[in-house]
Design an enzyme around this catalytic site. Structure first.
Site, PDB file in Angstrom:
ATOM      1  N   LEU A  92       0.789  -1.224   0.000  1.00  0.00           N
ATOM      2  CA  LEU A  92       0.000   0.000   0.000  1.00  0.00           C
ATOM      3  C   LEU A  92       0.827   1.283   0.000  1.00  0.00           C
ATOM      4  CD1 LEU A  92      -2.672   1.412  -0.041  1.00  0.00           C
ATOM      5  CD2 LEU A  92      -2.802   1.206   2.415  1.00  0.00           C
ATOM      6  N   ASP A  93       1.849   1.338   0.824  1.00  0.00           N
ATOM      7  CA  ASP A  93       2.538   2.621   0.982  1.00  0.00           C
ATOM      8  C   ASP A  93       3.884   2.641   0.280  1.00  0.00           C
ATOM      9  OD1 ASP A  93       0.372   3.243   2.505  1.00  0.00           O
ATOM     10  OD2 ASP A  93       1.358   2.882   4.414  1.00  0.00           O
ATOM     11  N   GLU A  94       4.086   1.790  -0.708  1.00  0.00           N
ATOM     12  CA  GLU A  94       5.430   1.659  -1.245  1.00  0.00           C
ATOM     13  C   GLU A  94       5.588   1.911  -2.731  1.00  0.00           C
ATOM     14  OE1 GLU A  94       7.155  -1.966   0.128  1.00  0.00           O
ATOM     15  OE2 GLU A  94       6.854  -1.404   2.217  1.00  0.00           O
TER      16      GLU A  94
END
Lengths: 277, 277, 277, 277
Positions: free
Chosen positions: A221-223
């Site tokens: 998700l945050d990469e």
């Protein structure tokens, strides 16, 4: 005819010369031109806006011919792209996109809004944009996502999916199905405070600055590749809820900025990074 | 006489009233006054600058009497504090402090510079400031640090130790010896990119913003209470060395800003956070 | 009961003590407290948020008694203020306020929107907010303004008039009728580029930064007390229309920030300046 | 051999093609390349860094041949430029340049410092840089300036004159003698607060932001082409002297940034604006 030409190639001597020769031979006017060479990986990126009388495919083929093998050429006719917005319960980021759309600021058709709650439906319906609620209640993550994908696929020719504070984690299946098409706003300055409630994390760490990050979702998700970031100052008097409130202003501006860059075909994705012209 | 009064107490009703009564009774003029109550932890912080004719200890005792037990009161006479600067090979942060000192911007005496290299000695000696090289070559970390501590202790009444890009990790022994006295500049927006070569890490992650963080070192190197942070925008055309170069401008400004706050007794440390007036 | 207490007085020794005594005597809890003394003009400003069981008028009188003559005390019960928005044809600033209102971010009732064009009516009507078009066509300035004032006066208890890119000059008559109640967003970093088309002026001057200024309108259009300002970087590649587009993001954020400050009773107006707590 | 190629021409179709053909024919490697076309005035700007085996003059002539008449071509071998710094009494901007020079950050030889006071001589002499005091006391402006020009002309091959808070107005005679060579830092966000004591002006106007502007001096003191600008937030608690103190940090950073751009041949001057690559 105006075209955006996007080239992504292994670098070698003479690429600018060769590509500009093609433009010259077709008597095209170069309205703007940007290049970048990543020395480390020997990659060449070029974005030109050209104007003239030529067939799109012919131009694309002519450019491809002068480039090294395995290069990528896109010749794009500027037109509105089709986007779907996903949201959960927060209005600010979604609202900002809808107002910009209304004001004619975005090269986009908003096909619809998909949410796991019906909370934003009254707002969205003011704009005559379809709103699909796909509740996750009582569903396994995979089941829910299948329904979300169905909802998205009920629209045609989707260019981008914009996660305007969609607060559910997406599985690799979802992400792979829409590679390089999902733009997320993360409510922190990535890679700080990955994961849940970054404002609480930021408060606990006693930071003096908070931020927001818009990025493609290509994996975890945050990469994914970062498109845009911005920050604002905070101080000891801000509770984490104050940070959250102030942070919303950054979130919406950063997400809308990233969306505009995507709509104007200004972003190359490469090695989990973006080149932006 | 002008005093800075710093109060740190458990909050209860009437604290402002009680403290201001003391000021009033001593016929003191309040030049500036700031308070903050952290609701979550029920802590009260107050910094006043007062002017009048009163003995420092008498004032301190009078204030302590009206406060709850276990409160902290400091009545400080503004004067130059004694600082030691530690550096390794980079000039920018150290140089900025020395020029500010020369320009009379800092309420500080620079007692000396301690470094593990002699690289900066020619520069520092221009300013008639003692420079002590404590090479780490051939020494165990503990041995080296013992010698560093000896070098620091060769100076008297040290108020603050400023790590102006001192690139060695400090052990808990060192940190405990100078609790709340060590100010470090970390060359990233903490808590992103903790550890070695944060600019390389930032480049690899493809960030669009880099930053710097000044913080107290009370424990692990990059984890103490944050004093000041700032950020600047970067783009795909910046190599990590470009980021490093541009980052230096932020580093030096943020470190000097944090140092000034400390010299002016504007910082409370509390729960790994700072309250700054 | 929670109250906001705003004090504006000539400075003298003991004011904090005297006011906090009143709070103490009424057994009030101070939730937050800010003071500022302008040495040059000897003026004292204080804003406290207090919580407790006391009658509003009684508290106000008790405070007034301990203050010097000619002081101003306001004890305000936090509640939604009534605002009217004036706009011309641009959607962004108005839209931002309406979305924030919808999201519950503003302590405000939007009574209506008054415009010299009907361009924004379709948008505003989505939100069930009255929209009054007062065309200036064929009217003298004074006649038009009389009609505008009538439109405004058709609403009751107006606390603030927000000029969200209202592009007509207001006469002193209008301004005096709503003293300290009109908040304007000027599309430049005041006092640079006063007057018409500041983006064109900024472009012609070759600036590298543009900005926006929210201010009270108490006299000449661009000269009232400034509430908030912000800036963004631009470069040679920006035409003045690009600057205008990018500038809109700053305009809307700065106006909304200023409006929030006003709604939360955080602004003192004084000597054509603002003190903001 | 590495060269910086700077082209300034009337725009016409095929310029990129023609210039890149020259590079290609000489077998040059393009390390970086930037172009900009100002549509309004039909002007084309290009800056390339090329690497290869070619004579400088031959390359320059070959490029000139493919360009329209009246074009400007510069082929520059990167090397240290010679600069003179002028200052009055303030240390911060001068000090910042000297520390950067010491740290190897600047592509420059500092030939000397010229000042109307001897206040900064002790500092400058630490760096073994000649310091010439030309007092203006008892002299007419023209006489004083003649002496300043003599002092400057005592150095050879001056590329840039950097006004690091030189607080005297220059006459047209001076400015014309060093056209496009004088870089000034103005302590405000131009064009706001032209003239004397801009911080006092800013304070009186009650601004919430202050700034600094680096620009070429080609005419009136505060009106030349802007190179770089930046801003910081201030508030009601800042006296004009506080603004001045805080402003110094912006001044020095903006001036050094502008100087670097000049030293790296990144600036085109054009129509009282700059194009910066």
């Amino acid at each position: 005819m105006k075209y955006r030409v996007l080239i992504d190639a292994n670098d070698e001597k003479g690429l600018v010369h060769k590509v500009s020769s093609v433009f010259f031979n077709y008597d095209l006017n170069i309205l703007s031109n940007s290049e970048f060479v990543d020395k480390e990986s020997n990659k060449f990126f070029m974005r030109s806006v050209v104007d003239g009388d030529v067939d799109k495919n012919e131009l694309s083929n002519a450019i491809a011919e002068v480039l090294p093998k395995n290069s990528s050429v896109k010749v794009i006719e500027p037109k509105k792209k089709n986007i779907i917005i996903m949201a959960t319960k927060e209005l600010h980021a979604l609202g900002d996109i809808l107002v910009r759309h209304e004001a004619g600021e975005l090269e986009a058709n908003i096909l619809g809004v998909v949410s796991n709650y019906d909370a934003l439906e009254p707002f969205v319906s003011k704009f005559n944009i379809p709103y699909i609620t796909v509740s996750h209640e009582g569903l396994e993550r995979a089941e829910h996502e299948t329904k979300i994908i169905e909802a998205i696929n009920s629209f045609e020719d989707v260019d981008y999916i914009v996660l305007a504070k969609y607060m559910r984690i997406l599985t690799p299946r979802f992400v792979e199905a829409f590679e390089d098409k999902i733009i997320n706003i993360h409510h922190s300055f990535l890679p700080a405070f990955i994961g849940a409630n970054p404002y609480k994390q930021a408060y606990d760490r006693g930071v003096k600055i908070i931020g927001a990050t818009a990025h493609f979702v290509n994996n975890n998700l945050d990469e994914g590749p970062i498109i845009a970031q911005d920050t604002i100052h905070v101080n000891h008097a801000h509770s984490w809820r104050d940070m959250q409130k102030n942070g919303r202003d950054v979130e919406k501006v950063v997400l809308s900025r990233a969306l505009k860059l995507a709509l104007e075909d200004r972003i190359f994705i490469y090695a989990n990074r973006t080149v932006i012209f």
